[in-house]
Design a protein around this motif. Structure first.
Motif, PDB file in Angstrom:
ATOM      1  N   PRO A 115       0.820  -1.336  -0.021  1.00 13.12           N
ATOM      2  CA  PRO A 115       0.004   0.162   0.008  1.00 13.12           C
ATOM      3  C   PRO A 115       0.907   1.211   0.101  1.00 13.12           C
ATOM      4  CG  PRO A 115      -0.985  -1.606   1.801  1.00 13.12           C
ATOM      5  CD  PRO A 115       0.353  -2.376   1.382  1.00 13.12           C
ATOM      6  N   PRO A 116       0.346   2.336  -0.752  1.00 19.94           N
ATOM      7  CA  PRO A 116       1.436   3.450  -1.074  1.00 19.94           C
ATOM      8  C   PRO A 116       1.663   4.032   0.454  1.00 19.94           C
ATOM      9  CG  PRO A 116      -0.471   3.532  -2.431  1.00 19.94           C
ATOM     10  CD  PRO A 116      -0.798   2.259  -1.579  1.00 19.94           C
ATOM     11  N   SER A 117       2.596   4.770   0.666  1.00 17.95           N
ATOM     12  CA  SER A 117       3.059   5.414   1.806  1.00 17.95           C
ATOM     13  C   SER A 117       2.872   6.987   1.532  1.00 17.95           C
ATOM     14  CB  SER A 117       4.404   5.239   2.491  1.00 17.95           C
ATOM     15  OG  SER A 117       5.337   5.637   1.433  1.00 17.95           O
ATOM     16  N   GLU A 118       3.451   7.815   2.570  1.00 16.83           N
ATOM     17  CA  GLU A 118       3.379   9.241   2.211  1.00 16.83           C
ATOM     18  C   GLU A 118       4.324   9.684   1.211  1.00 16.83           C
ATOM     19  OE1 GLU A 118       4.055  11.169   5.991  1.00 16.83           O
ATOM     20  OE2 GLU A 118       1.875  10.771   6.823  1.00 16.83           O
ATOM     21  N   GLU A 119       5.221   8.748   0.998  1.00 16.77           N
ATOM     22  CA  GLU A 119       6.236   9.103   0.188  1.00 16.77           C
ATOM     23  C   GLU A 119       6.240   8.639  -1.396  1.00 16.77           C
ATOM     24  OE1 GLU A 119      10.402   9.256   1.931  1.00 16.77           O
ATOM     25  OE2 GLU A 119       9.774   7.882   3.102  1.00 16.77           O
ATOM     26  N   GLY A 120       4.815   7.922  -1.532  1.00 11.40           N
ATOM     27  CA  GLY A 120       4.531   7.281  -2.870  1.00 11.40           C
ATOM     28  C   GLY A 120       4.472   5.837  -2.837  1.00 11.40           C
ATOM     29  N   ALA A 121       4.179   5.104  -4.011  1.00 12.24           N
ATOM     30  CA  ALA A 121       4.329   3.964  -4.102  1.00 12.24           C
ATOM     31  C   ALA A 121       5.771   3.376  -3.647  1.00 12.24           C
ATOM     32  CB  ALA A 121       4.021   3.558  -5.631  1.00 12.24           C
ATOM     33  N   ARG A 122       5.218   1.792  -3.217  1.00 15.41           N
ATOM     34  CA  ARG A 122       6.667   1.161  -2.537  1.00 15.41           C
ATOM     35  C   ARG A 122       6.312  -0.345  -2.930  1.00 15.41           C
ATOM     36  NH1 ARG A 122       5.335   0.114   3.611  1.00 15.41           N
ATOM     37  NH2 ARG A 122       3.133   0.163   3.371  1.00 15.41           N
ATOM     38  N   TYR A 123       7.511  -1.066  -2.689  1.00 13.21           N
ATOM     39  CA  TYR A 123       7.501  -2.493  -2.963  1.00 13.21           C
ATOM     40  C   TYR A 123       8.299  -3.255  -2.027  1.00 13.21           C
ATOM     41  CZ  TYR A 123       6.032  -0.781  -7.615  1.00 13.21           C
ATOM     42  OH  TYR A 123       5.504  -0.125  -8.789  1.00 13.21           O
ATOM     43  N   LEU A 124       7.905  -4.373  -1.799  1.00  9.85           N
ATOM     44  CA  LEU A 124       8.468  -5.198  -0.799  1.00  9.85           C
ATOM     45  C   LEU A 124       9.419  -6.401  -1.624  1.00  9.85           C
ATOM     46  CD1 LEU A 124       9.421  -6.354   2.106  1.00  9.85           C
ATOM     47  CD2 LEU A 124       7.163  -7.784   1.725  1.00  9.85           C
ATOM     48  N   VAL A 125      10.910  -6.585  -1.584  1.00 12.89           N
ATOM     49  CA  VAL A 125      11.479  -7.470  -1.988  1.00 12.89           C
ATOM     50  C   VAL A 125      12.104  -8.376  -0.783  1.00 12.89           C
ATOM     51  CG1 VAL A 125      13.788  -8.003  -3.199  1.00 12.89           C
ATOM     52  CG2 VAL A 125      12.416  -5.812  -3.468  1.00 12.89           C
ATOM     53  N   PRO A 126      11.429  -9.683  -0.643  1.00 16.44           N
ATOM     54  CA  PRO A 126      11.761 -10.550   0.400  1.00 16.44           C
ATOM     55  C   PRO A 126      13.077 -10.704   0.633  1.00 16.44           C
ATOM     56  CG  PRO A 126       9.548 -11.024  -0.752  1.00 16.44           C
ATOM     57  CD  PRO A 126      10.282 -10.034  -1.359  1.00 16.44           C
ATOM     58  N   ALA A 127      13.816 -10.928  -0.432  1.00 11.80           N
ATOM     59  CA  ALA A 127      15.069 -11.210  -0.688  1.00 11.80           C
ATOM     60  C   ALA A 127      16.295 -10.125   0.148  1.00 11.80           C
ATOM     61  CB  ALA A 127      15.956 -11.683  -1.886  1.00 11.80           C
ATOM     62  N   LEU A 128      15.644  -9.133   0.285  1.00 12.70           N
ATOM     63  CA  LEU A 128      16.629  -7.987   1.164  1.00 12.70           C
ATOM     64  C   LEU A 128      15.911  -7.896   2.413  1.00 12.70           C
ATOM     65  CD1 LEU A 128      16.502  -5.505  -2.091  1.00 12.70           C
ATOM     66  CD2 LEU A 128      18.272  -7.036  -1.177  1.00 12.70           C
ATOM     67  N   LEU A 129      15.101  -8.536   2.961  1.00 11.28           N
ATOM     68  CA  LEU A 129      14.690  -8.285   4.267  1.00 11.28           C
ATOM     69  C   LEU A 129      15.730  -8.500   5.273  1.00 11.28           C
ATOM     70  CD1 LEU A 129      11.106 -10.345   4.049  1.00 11.28           C
ATOM     71  CD2 LEU A 129      11.383  -7.806   4.718  1.00 11.28           C
ATOM     72  N   PRO A 130      15.743  -8.001   6.338  1.00  6.52           N
ATOM     73  CA  PRO A 130      16.819  -8.073   7.228  1.00  6.52           C
ATOM     74  C   PRO A 130      16.643  -9.559   7.956  1.00  6.52           C
ATOM     75  CG  PRO A 130      15.107  -6.715   8.419  1.00  6.52           C
ATOM     76  CD  PRO A 130      14.924  -6.847   6.764  1.00  6.52           C
ATOM     77  N   ASP A 131      17.896 -10.127   8.531  1.00  2.00           N
ATOM     78  CA  ASP A 131      17.797 -11.323   9.193  1.00  2.00           C
ATOM     79  C   ASP A 131      17.318 -11.276  10.604  1.00  2.00           C
ATOM     80  OD1 ASP A 131      18.749 -12.587   6.951  1.00  2.00           O
ATOM     81  OD2 ASP A 131      20.884 -12.224   7.392  1.00  2.00           O
ATOM     82  N   THR A 132      17.510 -10.221  11.302  1.00  2.00           N
ATOM     83  CA  THR A 132      17.192  -9.918  12.653  1.00  2.00           C
ATOM     84  C   THR A 132      15.572  -9.541  12.846  1.00  2.00           C
ATOM     85  OG1 THR A 132      18.089  -7.691  12.607  1.00  2.00           O
ATOM     86  CG2 THR A 132      19.602  -9.492  13.417  1.00  2.00           C
ATOM     87  N   GLN A 133      15.004  -9.777  13.932  1.00  2.00           N
ATOM     88  CA  GLN A 133      13.834  -9.409  14.384  1.00  2.00           C
ATOM     89  C   GLN A 133      13.666  -7.816  14.450  1.00  2.00           C
ATOM     90  OE1 GLN A 133      12.642 -11.584  17.666  1.00  2.00           O
ATOM     91  NE2 GLN A 133      12.030 -13.366  16.504  1.00  2.00           N
ATOM     92  N   PRO A 134      12.770  -7.149  14.123  1.00  2.00           N
ATOM     93  CA  PRO A 134      12.706  -5.650  14.339  1.00  2.00           C
ATOM     94  C   PRO A 134      12.458  -5.389  15.637  1.00  2.00           C
ATOM     95  CG  PRO A 134      10.553  -6.459  13.391  1.00  2.00           C
ATOM     96  CD  PRO A 134      11.640  -7.597  13.507  1.00  2.00           C
ATOM     97  N   GLY A 135      13.013  -3.750  16.125  1.00  2.00           N
ATOM     98  CA  GLY A 135      12.660  -3.752  17.268  1.00  2.00           C
ATOM     99  C   GLY A 135      11.487  -3.394  17.931  1.00  2.00           C
TER     100      GLY A 135
END
Length: 579
Positions: free
Chosen positions: A211-231
């Motif tokens: 879904p678009p954010s305030e900065e515009g259209a965006r995409y998720l690339v699963p291969a680039l997700l971080p290995d660690t759990q988010p804060g």
């Protein structure tokens, strides 16, 4: 292909056992859409050459088998217009000229094809031929906007993909790319093409539109997700012991290989390389995957007393089961964590097998339970409402309220009865245990019984989610014995109307022709089938009406989110109310 067959460790017994292990693990799993094994051969090679440096016999055997596969491909050996081959030659030359941007629009491709003496009517067929033979890439997909793009060099696709999945820059945040930053990633490509290129990545499930954010259209690339759990993990999913009036349900799948799943139609709150936190209605779930143990763990939380208890878990289970059934075709160990252990804060809760839980549900006990560590009773509706159908209380019907009249058919799970429920006619499909003589010497009765229960359970859930005038309605369910109470269609199925030579037998005792003549009721049914058959035969207006009604029902299934695919649409599964 296995190499170093000449190694001292590679005895004949070793090679035979290893090949057998590969066959058992992979041959059944990897098949084409037609069910043909994708793995053609398993070959071992020696690293030693033959005389004077020539390939050995095993290498020659490999070459022969590769050649055999090639000449039996769909395109090999057929004749094609010379103009198509002329187009191929011209496109290869254009590809070299446009090395930096080896693509063209569909309009330009059509013009090029007509200049090669290909008629307008044959352009699409020529493009499909060149796509199948690996000369170019063209995806006739209007929805993603890819139909207007013809890629002259398939290697170009690899370059586009690698430019994204190998990124390690400040333009990637938690696996997300803003559309406005694509200009920094694909500098070699025109900005006007960026949206189309992202469409290509979406088609190959390398990227997903968010879904678009305030900065515009965006995409998720699963291969680039971080290995660690988010804060934010602890805030979104803390210890359950610290949360009051909260229930937690779970399911664990253990695979024999690295599996891949997506969960469309749910809101993702947070994600990382091996996990995701999602929500639906007033329930929240965390899904984690252990890539070293091939283990998928799903936990769902909600507020005690919530009317949607277990709905998100059912949705996730159906998503996983659909992928397993449709793609992997392999045995999976499924277990259910003990809710009491979880609520007590245990990091290693006792695990119940799905087979054990299903066996208790079908045993006939009023309130089935399992034993935690052999000392504590745990009700199945508390740990797995989907198995005990506790999440369908509004659909529950006491089997004693049903007045079974007669058998009207036999389904995959057991016999189907005509019955009365509060003076209304209904059809009752009962899940019956298979008799010992129905198992072959290779069958494991417990496994087959569980698979039948699992299929029954999934059919109940799917039918409970749909309501449409052209789909058979689920009136309710019973748990003792497990049964589906459905709308009764008075004319029966279409198959017996189209082919009335098949006697309308409900049981094996009715199969003889004499039984139809001797039994007044069967004789009446037989006469009606012949009458209906004569009404349909040659009546194309009526046949078209039936086909349209079927299409309306299928369209409704496909319009759901996620879509429901029937996969068994045939005349025995089409029922008629009237002509």
């Amino acid at each position: 292909v296995g190499t170093h067959a000449d190694d001292a460790l590679c005895t004949e017994e070793y090679i035979f056992d290893y090949q057998q292990e590969l066959k058992d693990r992979y041959l059944k799993r990897f098949k084409s859409s037609l069910g043909v094994p994708s793995i053609k051969y398993i070959i071992t090679l020696s690293t030693r050459f033959g005389k004077k440096g020539t390939p050995g016999d095993d290498v020659r055997q490999l070459m022969e088998r590769v050649g055999h596969i090639m000449v039996n491909r769909r395109l090999v050996g057929k004749t094609y217009p010379k103009s198509w081959l002329g187009l191929e030659k011209h496109l290869r030359a254009l590809s070299k000229q446009r090395e930096q941007s080896p693509f063209m629009s569909w309009a330009e491709f059509t013009e090029t094809a007509t200049n090669c003496h290909i008629s307008q009517e044959d352009v699409s067929e020529a493009a499909a031929f060149l796509h199948s033979s690996g000369v170019l890439c063209h995806f006739n997909d209007e929805h993603s906007g890819l139909a207007n793009l013809v890629i002259l060099d398939p290697q170009f696709l690899t370059n586009v993909m690698s430019a994204v999945i190998s990124l390690r820059t400040n333009f990637i945040t938690n696996g997300e790319i803003l559309e406005k930053n694509l200009i920094h990633i694909w500098r070699a490509f025109e900005p006007s093409l960026h949206k189309t290129l992202m469409g290509l990545l979406e088609r190959f499930e390398i990227a997903f539109a968010l879904p678009p954010s305030e900065e515009g259209a965006r995409y998720l690339v699963p291969a680039l997700l971080p290995d660690t759990q988010p804060g934010s993990y602890t805030k979104l999913w803390g210890p359950i012991a610290s949360k009051e009036h909260v229930y937690q349900l779970g399911r664990v799948y253990e695979f024999k290989f690295l599996a891949y799943f997506t969960f469309p139609g749910v809101e993702a709150q947070e994600y990382w390389n091996t996990g995701i936190i999602i929500s639906m209605d007033d329930e929240q779930a965390i899904i984690r995957y252990n890539p070293t143990e091939y283990k998928l763990t799903m936990n769902v939380r909600g507020t005690q007393g919530s009317p949607s208890r277990g709905q998100l878990l059912r949705f996730l289970i159906e998503s996983v089961e659909t992928v397993i059934e449709g793609w992997y075709e392999t045995d999976v160990d499924i277990s259910v964590p003990c809710s009491h252990c979880v609520e007590a804060g245990s990091y290693s809760p006792f695990m119940f097998s799905m087979e054990e839980c299903a066996q208790q549900v079908t045993s006939g006990n009023g309130k089935p339970f399992v034993m935690c560590r052999g000392v504590r009773k745990v009700r199945i509706d508390a740990i797995a409402p989907d198995i005990s159908f506790a999440d369908m209380m509004t659909k529950r019907i006491d089997f004693k309220e049903l007045n079974l009249i007669k058998v009207i058919g036999t389904g995959a799970f057991g016999q189907v009865y005509e019955a009365k429920l509060n003076e209304n006619s209904v059809a009752v499909k009962v899940l019956e245990k298979q008799k010992k003589q129905q198992f072959s010497e290779f069958d494991e009765p417990e496994d087959l019984e569980f698979k039948r229960f699992n299929e029954f359970q999934r059919e109940v859930w799917i039918m409970s989610c749909i309501r449409h005038a052209k789909l058979v309605r689920l009136e309710g369910i019973s748990t003792n014995p497990p049964s589906m109470i459905m709308e009764l269609l008075p004319m029966g199925d279409l198959y017996h109307i189209l082919y009335p030579t098949k006697k309308p037998a409900a049981t094996k005792q009715e199969l003889s022709s004499s039984s139809v003549e001797d039994d007044p009721e069967l004789n009446y049914r037989w006469t009606r089938l012949q009458t209906w058959h004569s009404q349909i035969k040659g009546n194309w207006e009526l046949r078209m009406r039936i086909a349209m009604d079927v299409a309306k029902g299928m369209r409704h299934l496909h319009s759901l989110s996620p879509p429901i695919i029937h996969r068994d649409l045939r005349s025995p599964n089409i029922f008629l109310i009237s002509l």
